[in-house]
Design a protein around this motif. Structure first.
Motif, mmCIF file in Angstrom:
data_model
loop_
_atom_site.group_PDB
_atom_site.id
_atom_site.type_symbol
_atom_site.label_atom_id
_atom_site.label_comp_id
_atom_site.label_asym_id
_atom_site.label_seq_id
_atom_site.Cartn_x
_atom_site.Cartn_y
_atom_site.Cartn_z
ATOM 1 N N PRO A 408 -33.921 8.319 -7.478
ATOM 2 C CA PRO A 408 -34.431 8.565 -8.913
ATOM 3 C C PRO A 408 -35.740 9.266 -9.093
ATOM 4 O O PRO A 408 -36.772 8.394 -8.687
ATOM 5 N N VAL A 409 -35.730 10.403 -8.951
ATOM 6 C CA VAL A 409 -37.230 10.845 -9.092
ATOM 7 C C VAL A 409 -37.726 10.839 -10.437
ATOM 8 O O VAL A 409 -37.248 10.823 -11.509
ATOM 9 N N GLN A 410 -39.002 10.145 -10.537
ATOM 10 C CA GLN A 410 -39.813 10.052 -11.627
ATOM 11 C C GLN A 410 -40.042 11.146 -12.399
ATOM 12 O O GLN A 410 -40.678 12.262 -11.878
ATOM 13 N N GLU A 411 -39.577 11.254 -13.622
ATOM 14 C CA GLU A 411 -39.797 12.433 -14.290
ATOM 15 C C GLU A 411 -41.059 12.522 -14.944
ATOM 16 O O GLU A 411 -41.564 11.455 -15.462
ATOM 17 N N MET A 412 -41.639 13.642 -15.121
ATOM 18 C CA MET A 412 -42.818 13.922 -16.085
ATOM 19 C C MET A 412 -42.431 14.004 -17.022
ATOM 20 O O MET A 412 -41.626 14.769 -17.934
ATOM 21 N N PRO A 413 -43.069 13.307 -18.322
ATOM 22 C CA PRO A 413 -42.680 13.295 -19.742
ATOM 23 C C PRO A 413 -43.095 14.593 -20.179
ATOM 24 O O PRO A 413 -44.294 14.946 -20.105
ATOM 25 N N VAL A 414 -42.348 15.265 -20.877
ATOM 26 C CA VAL A 414 -42.418 16.308 -21.673
ATOM 27 C C VAL A 414 -42.030 16.213 -23.170
ATOM 28 O O VAL A 414 -41.298 15.792 -23.667
ATOM 29 N N PHE A 415 -43.321 16.624 -23.805
ATOM 30 C CA PHE A 415 -43.306 16.495 -25.351
ATOM 31 C C PHE A 415 -41.876 16.997 -26.105
ATOM 32 O O PHE A 415 -41.486 16.376 -27.193
ATOM 33 N N ASP A 416 -41.809 18.254 -25.601
ATOM 34 C CA ASP A 416 -40.437 18.933 -26.166
ATOM 35 C C ASP A 416 -39.128 18.503 -25.632
ATOM 36 O O ASP A 416 -38.162 19.265 -26.269
ATOM 37 N N LYS A 417 -39.027 17.710 -24.952
ATOM 38 C CA LYS A 417 -37.755 17.044 -24.571
ATOM 39 C C LYS A 417 -37.614 15.806 -25.258
ATOM 40 O O LYS A 417 -38.360 14.929 -25.099
ATOM 41 N N MET A 418 -36.690 15.922 -26.413
ATOM 42 C CA MET A 418 -36.673 15.013 -27.334
ATOM 43 C C MET A 418 -35.527 14.807 -28.045
ATOM 44 O O MET A 418 -34.398 15.664 -27.851
ATOM 45 N N VAL A 419 -35.338 13.568 -28.702
ATOM 46 C CA VAL A 419 -34.225 13.307 -29.534
ATOM 47 C C VAL A 419 -34.693 13.610 -31.111
ATOM 48 O O VAL A 419 -35.688 13.123 -31.472
ATOM 49 N N GLU A 420 -33.767 14.306 -31.699
ATOM 50 C CA GLU A 420 -33.752 14.451 -33.120
ATOM 51 C C GLU A 420 -32.634 13.874 -33.847
ATOM 52 O O GLU A 420 -31.568 13.609 -33.333
ATOM 53 N N VAL A 421 -32.762 13.710 -35.265
ATOM 54 C CA VAL A 421 -31.465 13.871 -35.891
ATOM 55 C C VAL A 421 -30.756 14.885 -36.274
ATOM 56 O O VAL A 421 -31.815 15.879 -36.853
ATOM 57 N N ASP A 422 -29.652 15.355 -36.257
ATOM 58 C CA ASP A 422 -29.272 16.477 -36.593
ATOM 59 C C ASP A 422 -29.279 16.814 -38.313
ATOM 60 O O ASP A 422 -28.853 15.718 -38.948
ATOM 61 N N PRO A 423 -29.515 17.741 -38.866
ATOM 62 C CA PRO A 423 -29.945 17.837 -40.233
ATOM 63 C C PRO A 423 -28.309 18.014 -41.007
ATOM 64 O O PRO A 423 -28.624 17.936 -42.256
ATOM 65 N N VAL A 424 -27.496 18.159 -40.238
ATOM 66 C CA VAL A 424 -26.068 18.279 -41.047
ATOM 67 C C VAL A 424 -25.280 17.362 -40.598
ATOM 68 O O VAL A 424 -24.472 16.736 -41.384
ATOM 69 N N VAL A 425 -24.967 17.322 -39.211
ATOM 70 C CA VAL A 425 -23.874 16.461 -38.605
ATOM 71 C C VAL A 425 -24.055 15.107 -38.898
ATOM 72 O O VAL A 425 -25.199 14.551 -38.549
ATOM 73 N N LYS A 426 -22.988 14.273 -39.282
ATOM 74 C CA LYS A 426 -22.940 13.047 -39.346
ATOM 75 C C LYS A 426 -21.715 12.272 -38.717
ATOM 76 O O LYS A 426 -20.770 13.223 -38.385
ATOM 77 N N ASP A 427 -22.027 10.901 -38.224
ATOM 78 C CA ASP A 427 -21.045 10.442 -37.466
ATOM 79 C C ASP A 427 -19.682 9.735 -38.349
ATOM 80 O O ASP A 427 -19.748 10.048 -39.778
ATOM 81 N N PHE A 428 -19.009 8.955 -37.902
ATOM 82 C CA PHE A 428 -17.757 8.395 -38.650
ATOM 83 C C PHE A 428 -18.350 7.807 -39.962
ATOM 84 O O PHE A 428 -17.708 7.721 -40.967
ATOM 85 N N TRP A 429 -19.625 6.971 -40.062
ATOM 86 C CA TRP A 429 -19.925 6.246 -41.175
ATOM 87 C C TRP A 429 -20.969 7.142 -42.134
ATOM 88 O O TRP A 429 -21.388 6.470 -42.915
ATOM 89 N N GLY A 430 -20.993 8.294 -41.533
ATOM 90 C CA GLY A 430 -22.008 9.105 -42.450
ATOM 91 C C GLY A 430 -23.347 9.270 -42.066
ATOM 92 O O GLY A 430 -24.240 9.612 -42.764
ATOM 93 N N ILE A 431 -23.745 8.581 -40.913
ATOM 94 C CA ILE A 431 -25.092 8.588 -40.516
ATOM 95 C C ILE A 431 -25.348 9.739 -39.494
ATOM 96 O O ILE A 431 -24.748 10.178 -38.767
#
Lengths: 550, 154
Positions: A408-431
């Motif tokens: 496992p190569v240590q990855e350099m953290p990148v600010f724009d490599k990211m988790v967001e929440v989708d503005p439209v799509v929701k899961d089974f529960w509506g989250i």
């Protein structure tokens, strides 16, 4: 009927959450440990390779399921596509009691001391948010040890000159090498490397009421049939439950942390096993749902003081997601060397972790876990026929004649490599669902190629008659090693929590999982997540005394 | 026809191939469960495949000699295949899907309907059932697949 108020809600019964629940429950706090998955046993899954956590063409056996969970992933053309847990682009991490610690390979690495001050060691890296941790290796060392002793680790650092300093030996002796380990050990020594047995969260001898390992071929990706593999589900969670202070509520999906107008968390909202929306009040909330889901929950917890999500006024929640840029090589040998002694992975070298001139980071190199028949059917040198007589011949000839060396190569953290929440799509529960985007840093590719060369060299020295490399690309989907989305730090402008996993902005919300990692080491992260669980949990218990966090 | 395709993907040699191992049965079962979303793709794809082969060879795929079948699938895999009967999916993409599903059906666990009698495990010399902690002490090389044995249905 309203749920009874508790002192602490711990969200996610994985590596981090299981440990925190135990630390708080034994300190006398009333704890609700809430988990979206359920209990799993070996018997219900057996050794079915098509629904394991290693290869999952049909489903991820240890969760999450495809019926309730999906995400959005980049389609590479600027758009988004819907992906399910058993798609690679989803970036799955198990969702069950114990989470990844049920089905992992159980490597028990401590990060190197240098991993805690990478910026000091290497300087600023352009294009990366690389930084030092707000705690040192020496501060975390006792908590690593606690994890090793409470869950149980087998290892022997004698032959590793680069082992992170330890005050006490491992609680159990190391595992012996299997036949490929023996071949690789000799070759490594001839190359001047320093091979040693991989430390494992797996009993080499009976320990803490659980038996010794029976060397199954189906270990990584599967539950252990005899509980020789230590996970939070067969160690700390049962201890927490036994105190009488901790309730485990399963099949419950948390949708939001309730934050009041004064900026305090008041509890959570969740969908129970019957998909009914419930509220649970608490004095404090600990989020340990994995780097992607922890970030998602904070981002989905909007309130008047935190319109962009809990603890996210500086926009750092979900940023810097990392995994590992896996790299390595395969070698084919003239003689059969497969001996069916699981789990396969047994030998490692630390020579390429922070020890290469002019190279930032690096990673450990290990022989791989056993590749089962279906997984092996896709392992071929590039240009090979992938069906027909040639493919079957290769399968028959080489299944017992190949070794894989990966790291496992240590990855350099990148600010724009990211988790967001989708503005439209929701899961089974509506989250609102997770969406992940961004690319690896060029350094990851550079180090990946270099380490693959080293792996290939090692295999050739061991007598491989044919070798080929497998190197990482720029695209990645952080999955079982996901980390970094709620970085800890001393500066509230460039981090999400303080050094104890406490949100800078909301003092009764804590994070305790891989999200806290400032960087992810050149190692499998499980033991570090467990150690941070003890660190954060111990700190909360200390703060609680006399104050009740009011 | 699906039997003939999976037999091409994993052909019979000293050991049975995809057809004997019930790979088609594996695919059928998954199309009712995990792969329900692939139903239309399979139905349309197999129909288009059948029509294309008849147009090219004036015969059904399964009636062609084995090497001719191989040549057809190689062209399909390489994208060199008439596309007029194909709607939403490409011939190459369709072939790759069947190829992947066949590997699952032949090398995966029999609980899903393929890998009859753990034939691929026998082929690779992986003992099965795996008597935990014991099998590795035995030399099982003698236990070759015997198509005439009672356990293999003859």
């Amino acid at each position: 009927m309203a749920n009874k108020h508790v002192n602490a809600v711990v969200i996610g019964a994985g590596a981090g959450g299981g440990v925190v629940a135990k630390e708080l429950a034994t300190a006398g706090l009333s704890v609700l440990l809430i988990e979206r998955g359920r209990w799993h046993t070996f018997d219900e899954h057996g050794d079915d390779e098509l629904t394991s956590q290693r290869t999952f063409p049909l489903k991820c056996g240890y969760g999450p399921d495809n019926e309730h969970n999906w995400r959005m992933a980049s389609d590479g053309k600027g758009g988004w596509i819907k992906v399910f847990p058993n798609d690679w682009a989803y970036g799955n991490n198990a969702a069950c009691v114990g989470s990844g610690t049920v089905s992992y390979g159980a490597m028990a690495w401590r990060f190197q001391p240098a991993d805690f001050h990478l910026k000091t060691k290497y300087g600023a890296v352009p294009g990366s948010t690389l930084d030092d941790w707000p705690l040192t290796y020496d501060e975390l060392e006792p908590f690593y040890e606690k994890a090793e002793y409470e869950l149980g680790v087998s290892g022997d650092p004698t032959n590793d000159p680069f082992v992170p300093p330890r005050k006490n030996p491992y609680p159990m002796p190391a595992f012996s090498f299997n036949s490929e380990g023996i071949i690789l050990e000799k070759a490594a020594k001839r190359l001047g490397l320093h091979p040693f047995p991989i430390p494992m969260l797996r009993n080499s001898v009976p320990y803490n009421g659980r038996p010794a390992c029976i060397r199954m071929r189906t270990c990584v990706g599967f539950a252990c049939p005899v509980n020789a593999k230590a996970g939070t589900q067969n160690t700390v969670i049962p201890v927490a439950l036994k105190t009488g202070n901790c309730e485990l509520r399963i099949n419950c999906m948390v949708s939001e942390i309730i934050v009041d107008d004064k900026g305090k968390a008041r509890g959570i909202k969740y969908f129970d096993a019957d998909n009914k929306l419930q509220e649970q009040t608490s004095d404090l909330v600990v989020v340990s749902a994995s780097a992607s889901e922890t970030a998602r929950l904070l981002l989905n917890s909007k309130s008047s003081l935190f319109p962009k999500g809990a603890g996210n006024n500086n926009g750092w929640v979900g940023r810097n997601i990392q995994d590992h840029a896996y790299t390595g090589a395969y070698g084919l040998f003239a003689d059969k060397l497969y001996d069916d002694v699981g789990p396969g992975a047994c030998i490692a070298v630390n020579d390429f972790n922070h020890r290469m001139p002019d190279i930032i980071g690096g990673g450990v190199l290990c022989n791989e876990f056993i590749r089962m028949p279906y997984q092996f059917s896709s392992i071929r040198p590039s240009g090979s026929r992938m069906w027909g007589k040639d493919h079957k011949d290769f399968q028959k000839l080489n299944f017992k004649r190949h070794i894989a060396v990966h790291g496992p190569v240590q990855e350099m953290p990148v600010f724009d490599k990211m988790v967001e929440v989708d503005p439209v799509v929701k899961d089974f529960w509506g989250i609102p669902v997770v969406r992940i985007s961004g690319f690896r840093h060029d350094n990851d590719i550079k180090v990946g190629r270099l380490l693959a060369d080293k792996a290939e060299e090692w295999l050739k020295e061991a007598g491989a008659v044919q070798t080929w490399k497998s190197v990482p690309g720029k695209g990645s989907t952080p999955s079982q090693h996901q980390s970094g989305t709620c970085r800890m730090g001393n500066d509230p402008k460039t981090s999400v929590t303080n050094r104890y996993g406490q949100l800078h902005e909301i003092d009764n919300i804590f994070v305790a999982d891989g999200s806290l990692h400032v960087n992810n080491g050149g190692y499998n992260p499980a033991l570090t997540i467990l150690a941070l669980g003890y660190w954060v949990g111990g700190h909360i218990a200390e703060m609680w005394k006399g104050t009740h966090m009011k | 026809m699906l039997d003939a395709i999976v037999e091409q993907i994993i052909p019979t040699d000293d050991f049975p191939g995809g057809k004997w191992a019930n790979v088609s049965n594996y695919i059928d079962k998954q199309l009712d469960t995990y792969y329900i979303n692939h139903q239309v793709e399979y139905r349309d794809g197999l129909a288009a495949f059948e029509k294309t082969v008849i147009q090219l060879k004036s015969k059904k795929f399964e009636e062609l000699p084995f090497p001719e079948q191989t040549a057809i699938l190689e062209k399909m895999e390489g994208g060199d295949f008439p596309g007029e009967y194909w709607k939403a999916h490409s011939p190459a993409g369709f072939f790759d899907m069947i190829r992947q599903h066949s590997m699952q059906g032949f090398y995966g666990s029999p609980v899903h309907g393929g890998n009859r009698e753990y034939i691929s495990y026998h082929m690779l010399g992986l003992d099965y059932p795996n008597v935990i902690g014991q099998n590795r002490y035995n030399d099982l090389s003698w236990r070759k697949y015997n198509p005439n044995s009672i356990e293999n249905g003859k």
